[in-house]
Design a protein around this motif. Structure first.
Motif, short mmCIF file in Angstrom:
data_model
loop_
_atom_site.label_atom_id
_atom_site.label_comp_id
_atom_site.label_asym_id
_atom_site.label_seq_id
_atom_site.Cartn_x
_atom_site.Cartn_y
_atom_site.Cartn_z
N ARG A 43 14.23 55.00 52.93
CA ARG A 43 14.80 56.21 52.34
C ARG A 43 16.18 56.55 52.87
O ARG A 43 16.70 57.64 52.63
N GLN A 44 16.81 55.64 53.57
CA GLN A 44 18.19 55.84 53.95
C GLN A 44 19.07 55.67 52.72
O GLN A 44 18.73 54.91 51.80
N ARG A 45 20.18 56.34 52.66
CA ARG A 45 21.09 56.14 51.54
C ARG A 45 21.74 54.76 51.67
O ARG A 45 21.83 54.17 52.76
N ASP A 46 22.20 54.23 50.54
CA ASP A 46 22.85 52.92 50.56
C ASP A 46 24.12 52.97 51.42
O ASP A 46 24.91 53.90 51.32
N GLU A 47 24.29 51.94 52.25
CA GLU A 47 25.45 51.83 53.12
C GLU A 47 26.19 50.54 52.81
O GLU A 47 25.59 49.46 52.78
N VAL A 48 27.49 50.64 52.57
CA VAL A 48 28.30 49.48 52.24
C VAL A 48 28.47 48.60 53.47
O VAL A 48 28.70 49.09 54.58
N CYS A 49 28.33 47.29 53.28
CA CYS A 49 28.45 46.37 54.42
C CYS A 49 28.97 45.01 53.98
O CYS A 49 28.96 44.67 52.79
N GLU A 50 29.41 44.22 54.96
CA GLU A 50 29.79 42.83 54.77
C GLU A 50 28.76 41.98 55.49
O GLU A 50 28.44 42.24 56.66
N VAL A 51 28.26 40.95 54.82
CA VAL A 51 27.21 40.10 55.36
C VAL A 51 27.74 38.69 55.57
O VAL A 51 28.38 38.12 54.68
N GLU A 52 27.47 38.14 56.74
CA GLU A 52 27.80 36.76 57.05
C GLU A 52 26.51 36.02 57.39
O GLU A 52 25.77 36.45 58.28
N VAL A 53 26.23 34.94 56.69
CA VAL A 53 25.00 34.17 56.88
C VAL A 53 25.30 32.95 57.75
O VAL A 53 26.13 32.12 57.39
N GLY A 54 24.61 32.85 58.88
CA GLY A 54 24.83 31.73 59.78
C GLY A 54 24.10 30.47 59.33
O GLY A 54 23.25 30.50 58.42
N ASP A 55 24.43 29.34 59.97
CA ASP A 55 23.77 28.08 59.64
C ASP A 55 22.27 28.13 59.88
O ASP A 55 21.50 27.41 59.23
N ASP A 56 21.85 29.00 60.81
CA ASP A 56 20.42 29.14 61.13
C ASP A 56 19.73 30.20 60.28
O ASP A 56 18.55 30.51 60.49
N GLY A 57 20.45 30.78 59.32
CA GLY A 57 19.87 31.78 58.44
C GLY A 57 19.93 33.20 58.98
O GLY A 57 19.56 34.15 58.28
N ARG A 58 20.39 33.34 60.22
CA ARG A 58 20.54 34.69 60.79
C ARG A 58 21.77 35.37 60.21
O ARG A 58 22.70 34.70 59.73
N LEU A 59 21.78 36.68 60.28
CA LEU A 59 22.86 37.45 59.68
C LEU A 59 23.69 38.19 60.72
O LEU A 59 23.17 38.65 61.74
N VAL A 60 24.97 38.32 60.41
CA VAL A 60 25.85 39.28 61.09
C VAL A 60 26.27 40.27 60.00
O VAL A 60 26.82 39.86 58.97
N VAL A 61 25.96 41.54 60.21
CA VAL A 61 26.22 42.56 59.20
C VAL A 61 27.15 43.61 59.78
O VAL A 61 26.86 44.21 60.82
N ARG A 62 28.27 43.83 59.10
CA ARG A 62 29.26 44.81 59.55
C ARG A 62 29.33 45.92 58.52
O ARG A 62 29.62 45.68 57.34
N PHE A 63 29.07 47.14 58.97
CA PHE A 63 29.03 48.29 58.07
C PHE A 63 30.39 48.95 57.96
O PHE A 63 31.19 48.94 58.91
N ALA A 64 30.64 49.56 56.79
CA ALA A 64 31.90 50.26 56.58
C ALA A 64 32.00 51.50 57.43
O ALA A 64 33.09 51.91 57.84
N ARG A 65 30.86 52.11 57.73
CA ARG A 65 30.86 53.27 58.62
C ARG A 65 29.71 53.12 59.62
O ARG A 65 28.73 52.42 59.37
N ALA A 66 29.85 53.80 60.75
CA ALA A 66 28.86 53.67 61.83
C ALA A 66 27.49 54.13 61.37
O ALA A 66 27.35 55.09 60.60
N GLN A 67 26.44 53.43 61.85
CA GLN A 67 25.06 53.74 61.52
C GLN A 67 24.38 54.40 62.71
O GLN A 67 24.58 54.00 63.86
#
Length: 372
Positions: free
Chosen positions: A309-333
């Motif tokens: 139920r959190q509101r949608d937050e804009v982010c950039e997603v980077e997918v690693g070779d191992d399938g793990r993610l690095v996610v950077r949000f436009a504003r602090a969470q």
């Protein structure tokens, strides 16, 4: 009677009751199945028997055949043991996500197929859409009840075999339909919280499996302001249960959990609901699951939720070779919590998600560097 094509999970609640009724009204050959997912622990707090009676009453009212399956062993090993292990490690797991993946859309689906059905249905608030042979998991029409967050671990094979009859309905309409049909569950309260805990005290329940180990409550600069019964009983951003009264040298303002160190058994707190110690802008996840079977790209923009139920937050997603993610949000969470689910969206479509492993929140980063 024609061969049953769809088996609906009847939980004993109003949502699954109306889901079954909608299927019947559409002419779909349908049967019900009640799942027992938690063995009686002698506490008198589990509502499974009441729910079972309500499920039988609903199916009787609808003239629906009903089956019963005991998945309590599968639930213990596939969901509950993970829940305890995560809390013991100082993380905050989400058992509803695992329950959907392991029980409702695995063991329930297998049981339905053994009974000769092609499809399963549940009372979840979500939608499934098929375009060019690919299935998409969509948000429900009623955004206040949308449960796609808890369903993000589903894949193509599960979605192809699943129906969500409530996906286009508002909750108020579901209640109205149940009342008009005089379903026994029409006025039944929705269940809240973690299903196997029920109405009992969470800390008391968890203490059965993780014995209390008292320790210090400190501020991030090291000042002791109280005692706690066990760091794993608390989660980031929590205010209740700290039992911190007036502390000399501090304003009479509420205290919040801003960190916990399982290794030293220290719980960290500070004042202010938007406390800077709770803020993070980057997080790292475990290997992601994708509804479509693969990531949309190695790098892409989307929106995300780090809690239900959190509101949608804009982010950039980077997918690693191992399938793990690095996610950077436009504003602090605020209080993005290791162990919880990060769920990614492209508009109404749920792309998938992953468990949060770590964030760049200041205190978490400091404790991580100290442990390295």
């Amino acid at each position: 009677m024609s061969r049953v094509r769809t088996i609906v999970g009847i939980s004993g609640g109003v949502d699954s009751s109306v889901a079954a009724m909608k299927l019947l009204e559409s002419g779909e050959p349908t049967a019900g199945l009640f799942m027992q997912n938690w063995a009686d622990d002698g506490s008198d707090d589990c509502r499974a028997e009441d729910d079972r009676r309500d499920a039988v009453a609903v199916c009787g009212r609808l003239g629906l055949p009903i089956h019963f399956r005991d998945f309590s062993s599968e639930y213990w090993h596939g969901v509950f043991q993970h829940f305890i292990d995560e809390y013991a490690a100082g993380r905050t797991p989400n058992p509803d996500v695992l329950c959907n993946r392991e029980i409702k859309f695995r063991h329930f689906l297998d049981a339905a197929r053994q009974l000769g059905a092609e499809f399963i249905a549940t009372g979840h608030y979500a939608r499934v859409e098929c375009i060019d042979g690919r299935y998409r998991l969509l948000r429900a029409q009623d955004r206040s009840k949308d449960q796609s967050y808890f369903l993000h671990q589903l894949g193509q094979s599960q979605l192809a075999a699943t129906r969500f009859p409530l996906g286009h309905l508002l909750k108020t309409e579901v209640r109205r339909l149940a009342a008009e049909a005089r379903l026994p569950t029409a006025a039944k309260k929705d269940s809240t919280g973690i299903c196997f805990i029920g109405e009992r005290d969470f800390r008391e329940f968890l203490a059965r499996y993780l014995p209390a180990q008292a320790g210090e409550i400190r501020t991030p600069d090291g000042r002791v302001v109280g005692q706690h019964p066990g760091v794993f009983y608390f989660t980031l951003g929590q205010r209740e249960g700290l039992n911190i009264g007036g502390v000399r040298g501090f304003e009479p303002a509420p205290w919040y959990v801003v960190g916990k160190d399982v290794a030293t058994n220290v719980l960290y707190v500070d004042q202010g609901i938007e406390n800077p110690w709770l803020q993070s802008q980057t997080l790292w996840s475990a290997e992601a699951h994708w509804v479509d079977g693969s990531a949309p790209a190695r790098r892409f923009s989307c929106t995300a939720q780090t809690r239900y139920r959190q509101r949608d937050e804009v982010c950039e997603v980077e997918v690693g070779d191992d399938g793990r993610l690095v996610v950077r949000f436009a504003r602090a969470q605020r209080a993005a919590t290791p162990g919880q689910s990060l769920v990614l969206y492209d508009g109404e479509s749920c792309l998938g998600g992953a468990v949060i492993d770590a964030t760049d929140a200041p205190l978490e980063s400091r404790l991580r560097s100290q442990a390295a």
